[in-house]
Design a protein around this motif. Sequence first.
Motif, mmCIF file in Angstrom:
data_model
loop_
_atom_site.group_PDB
_atom_site.id
_atom_site.type_symbol
_atom_site.label_atom_id
_atom_site.label_comp_id
_atom_site.label_asym_id
_atom_site.label_seq_id
_atom_site.Cartn_x
_atom_site.Cartn_y
_atom_site.Cartn_z
ATOM 1 N N VAL A 15 0.836 -1.210 0.000
ATOM 2 C CA VAL A 15 0.000 0.000 0.000
ATOM 3 C C VAL A 15 0.867 1.254 0.000
ATOM 4 C CG1 VAL A 15 -1.675 1.317 1.343
ATOM 5 C CG2 VAL A 15 -1.971 -1.144 1.068
ATOM 6 N N LEU A 16 1.895 1.272 0.833
ATOM 7 C CA LEU A 16 2.771 2.445 0.896
ATOM 8 C C LEU A 16 3.544 2.635 -0.408
ATOM 9 C CD1 LEU A 16 4.189 2.103 4.543
ATOM 10 C CD2 LEU A 16 2.499 3.754 3.709
ATOM 11 N N ALA A 17 4.024 1.547 -0.999
ATOM 12 C CA ALA A 17 4.773 1.665 -2.259
ATOM 13 C C ALA A 17 3.873 2.151 -3.392
ATOM 14 C CB ALA A 17 5.397 0.320 -2.616
ATOM 15 N N LEU A 18 2.632 1.675 -3.416
ATOM 16 C CA LEU A 18 1.693 2.126 -4.443
ATOM 17 C C LEU A 18 1.442 3.622 -4.350
ATOM 18 C CD1 LEU A 18 -0.432 1.530 -6.678
ATOM 19 C CD2 LEU A 18 -2.070 1.087 -4.831
ATOM 20 N N ALA A 19 1.350 4.151 -3.129
ATOM 21 C CA ALA A 19 1.002 5.558 -2.920
ATOM 22 C C ALA A 19 2.211 6.480 -2.856
ATOM 23 C CB ALA A 19 0.192 5.690 -1.631
ATOM 24 N N SER A 20 3.417 5.936 -2.691
ATOM 25 C CA SER A 20 4.613 6.759 -2.493
ATOM 26 C C SER A 20 4.769 7.800 -3.597
ATOM 27 C CB SER A 20 5.860 5.876 -2.464
ATOM 28 O OG SER A 20 7.036 6.647 -2.581
ATOM 29 N N PRO A 21 4.764 9.101 -3.279
ATOM 30 C CA PRO A 21 4.942 10.128 -4.323
ATOM 31 C C PRO A 21 6.269 9.999 -5.058
ATOM 32 C CG PRO A 21 4.178 11.109 -2.254
ATOM 33 C CD PRO A 21 4.569 9.703 -1.946
ATOM 34 N N ARG A 29 1.422 17.897 3.425
ATOM 35 C CA ARG A 29 2.411 16.996 4.022
ATOM 36 C C ARG A 29 2.521 17.186 5.532
ATOM 37 N NH1 ARG A 29 7.618 16.100 0.047
ATOM 38 N NH2 ARG A 29 6.460 15.513 -1.839
ATOM 39 N N TRP A 30 2.161 18.363 6.013
ATOM 40 C CA TRP A 30 2.204 18.569 7.459
ATOM 41 C C TRP A 30 1.157 17.711 8.159
ATOM 42 C CZ3 TRP A 30 6.307 20.803 9.445
ATOM 43 C CH2 TRP A 30 7.049 21.675 8.642
ATOM 44 N N LEU A 31 0.102 17.332 7.455
ATOM 45 C CA LEU A 31 -0.893 16.433 8.026
ATOM 46 C C LEU A 31 -0.356 15.010 8.119
ATOM 47 C CD1 LEU A 31 -4.085 17.663 6.115
ATOM 48 C CD2 LEU A 31 -3.342 18.281 8.431
ATOM 49 N N GLY A 32 0.436 14.628 7.127
ATOM 50 C CA GLY A 32 0.991 13.275 7.126
ATOM 51 C C GLY A 32 2.254 13.128 7.944
ATOM 52 N N ALA A 33 2.903 14.238 8.294
ATOM 53 C CA ALA A 33 4.167 14.162 9.020
ATOM 54 C C ALA A 33 4.057 13.417 10.349
ATOM 55 C CB ALA A 33 4.736 15.562 9.221
ATOM 56 N N PRO A 34 3.048 13.687 11.197
ATOM 57 C CA PRO A 34 2.950 12.919 12.456
ATOM 58 C C PRO A 34 2.767 11.422 12.221
ATOM 59 C CG PRO A 34 1.569 14.881 12.548
ATOM 60 C CD PRO A 34 2.015 14.736 11.129
ATOM 61 N N LEU A 35 2.018 11.069 11.171
ATOM 62 C CA LEU A 35 1.832 9.652 10.861
ATOM 63 C C LEU A 35 3.151 9.022 10.433
ATOM 64 C CD1 LEU A 35 -1.416 10.029 8.710
ATOM 65 C CD2 LEU A 35 -1.256 9.589 11.179
ATOM 66 N N LEU A 36 3.903 9.727 9.604
ATOM 67 C CA LEU A 36 5.186 9.215 9.141
ATOM 68 C C LEU A 36 6.162 9.074 10.305
ATOM 69 C CD1 LEU A 36 7.067 8.401 6.848
ATOM 70 C CD2 LEU A 36 7.494 10.827 6.407
ATOM 71 N N LEU A 54 -3.318 3.683 10.609
ATOM 72 C CA LEU A 54 -2.165 4.570 10.487
ATOM 73 C C LEU A 54 -1.567 4.500 9.087
ATOM 74 C CD1 LEU A 54 -0.382 6.462 12.273
ATOM 75 C CD2 LEU A 54 1.065 4.475 12.720
ATOM 76 N N VAL A 55 -1.364 3.288 8.593
ATOM 77 C CA VAL A 55 -0.797 3.106 7.251
ATOM 78 C C VAL A 55 -1.749 3.638 6.189
ATOM 79 C CG1 VAL A 55 -0.138 1.376 5.545
ATOM 80 C CG2 VAL A 55 0.681 1.174 7.897
ATOM 81 N N ALA A 56 -3.038 3.362 6.331
ATOM 82 C CA ALA A 56 -4.012 3.812 5.336
ATOM 83 C C ALA A 56 -4.090 5.335 5.289
ATOM 84 C CB ALA A 56 -5.388 3.223 5.653
ATOM 85 N N ALA A 57 -4.032 5.985 6.452
ATOM 86 C CA ALA A 57 -4.096 7.452 6.481
ATOM 87 C C ALA A 57 -2.871 8.064 5.811
ATOM 88 C CB ALA A 57 -4.218 7.931 7.924
ATOM 89 N N LEU A 58 -1.691 7.525 6.107
ATOM 90 C CA LEU A 58 -0.484 8.042 5.468
ATOM 91 C C LEU A 58 -0.519 7.776 3.969
ATOM 92 C CD1 LEU A 58 2.315 9.342 5.643
ATOM 93 C CD2 LEU A 58 3.255 7.063 6.117
ATOM 94 N N ALA A 59 -0.969 6.587 3.572
ATOM 95 C CA ALA A 59 -1.043 6.257 2.150
ATOM 96 C C ALA A 59 -2.015 7.182 1.426
ATOM 97 C CB ALA A 59 -1.456 4.806 1.970
ATOM 98 N N ALA A 60 -3.112 7.543 2.064
ATOM 99 C CA ALA A 60 -4.064 8.459 1.439
ATOM 100 C C ALA A 60 -3.440 9.827 1.200
ATOM 101 C CB ALA A 60 -5.315 8.578 2.308
ATOM 102 N N GLN A 61 -2.717 10.328 2.195
ATOM 103 C CA GLN A 61 -2.039 11.619 2.017
ATOM 104 C C GLN A 61 -0.972 11.530 0.941
ATOM 105 O OE1 GLN A 61 1.408 12.762 3.534
ATOM 106 N NE2 GLN A 61 0.993 14.334 1.999
#
Length: 548
Positions: A111-117, A300-307, A400-407
């Motif tokens: 999931v993370l690799a698919l979404a990775s910018p 990205r500031w929204l995803g930073a805490p998740l990362l 957690l992973v899904a939220a980061l992947a969405a961002q």
Amino acid sequence: MREERRDAVALAALTAAALASRLLFRIDHDEDIDALRFALGVERFDVAELRPHAPYYPAFIAAAKGAALLGATPRAALSLVSAVSGAAAVAFTALLARAVAGRRAAVFAGVLALASPFLWLSSEKLLSDMTGAAVTTAALWLCARARRLGRTAGATSAARPGADPPDAQPEADPLDARAARLRTGALVLLGVGLGVRLSYFPFALACLAAIARAEGGRAAWLARGRDLATGVLLWLVPLVLIATPRDLVATTWVQGLGHFTRWGGTAITVSSPLDRLHGVVWGLWANGLGGAWPDAPAARWLGAPLLIALLVAAARRAAPLGRAARAARDQPELWLSALAYFVWALLGQNIAYKPRHWLPLVPLLLVALAAGAASLVPAAPAAALAPRLLAIRAAAPAVLVAALAAQWFADGLSLARQHQAPSPAAAIVGFLRDADAEQRPVLTRDLDRMILEGAPGRRPVRVRSDAALVRAVEQAGPAGALITSEALSREARDALAGRGYAIPIRFARPRSRYVDALWSDLALLEAAPSAPPADQAQPRPPRDATAR
């Protein structure tokens, strides 16, 4: 449906989704000089004419030529190879996580690799980086799979009842034989990969050393060196036959010397420790992991805490040191490859300005994040916890992973759309091609080949120093000259201003440096003499003007 079949279907769906997203945003223009040379190499391979530049990427060019034989244009062929490689990298990242950390980690990593910018955008570029990263990730998966089979074989042998007679010949374990074949395949693949991206050689050498050391003895080093050499010979022999040895040696010497001493961005030419440290942090955090940065997309500031939470989980999984050492013993190829390439990139690559050189480490970072997230899931129900609290703890890592992947997906989608527009360099070439014909020269440091190929009616003049640029502007006459901004240093601008030249912007199409890291603000400038007032005499040139 059995678990293996479900996993195969899920992997196929993941790969198809990755391929569709990469193909949807393909480009068909030369965004920089490297992309142009690759396209020229697909059209007609020639070492002496830098079609493409050293080290010539013969395996990558061969793959693109194969696509071109099916009817694709050179640029379409390059984009197809990069897109397929990007989808393969997503799949192999998930497989690597499965071999290292289990099934749940594989889902998270996929999931993370698919979404990775960063992986997404790299798959859209007409360069060899994504194909090289796919090859290294696939080889590391083969190594990790071999290690896992070896441990299974050892456990099975230890659990086998009874002991063999002292004079009995040891029976070959099928799992050991299969693991050996996987290691052979990994080394051959890494050898082929050197023809895709030679700068990824630390992966090949690290895997060779780890495998040969584990097998032990001089015979193991010779056998495994033969495996790696087999992959190399598959592209090296055709390269030597196509390009004459004289051209190959002469061009490689000049290009290699230039890489390390002039334009390669190594620690010799970009020697500031602060610049290189910035390249590490900005490259890996803000690019490779899509982390927040002052000039990055605000979301990205929204995803930073998740990362950060996933990074902490990954660090906790590796701590304490004893656990990290055990992990390094279990998967030495991964750890040694990552360390070797990090040191090489830190010293020998242009990490200060080109974060794409960190690309082969990104799948490994995603595997670490996925393994950290999987470790947060309770291994067994705790009797003291209420069922609802236990369910929340079990679901939290996936959320957690899904939220980061969405961002990440939203960020990658935005960057991919921006990338479809011509790059600043391509836009300048298009402007020069479409503008009314004029005789003024175009002074440039790096874009002369792009202008010659894309705007053949223009007169690009390559300048190698500030003094040469100032002389060329003065020799252009009253009409002045056009200058690409990468050729104009502050010192050259001040020198021209002292000689009475105004330097306004003639054309510019800037875009985010997270799409074009090096030339995001490239512009076409106009240097022309300022008209003095009628009653004022022309100022005398500076004293050093005659010396020039």
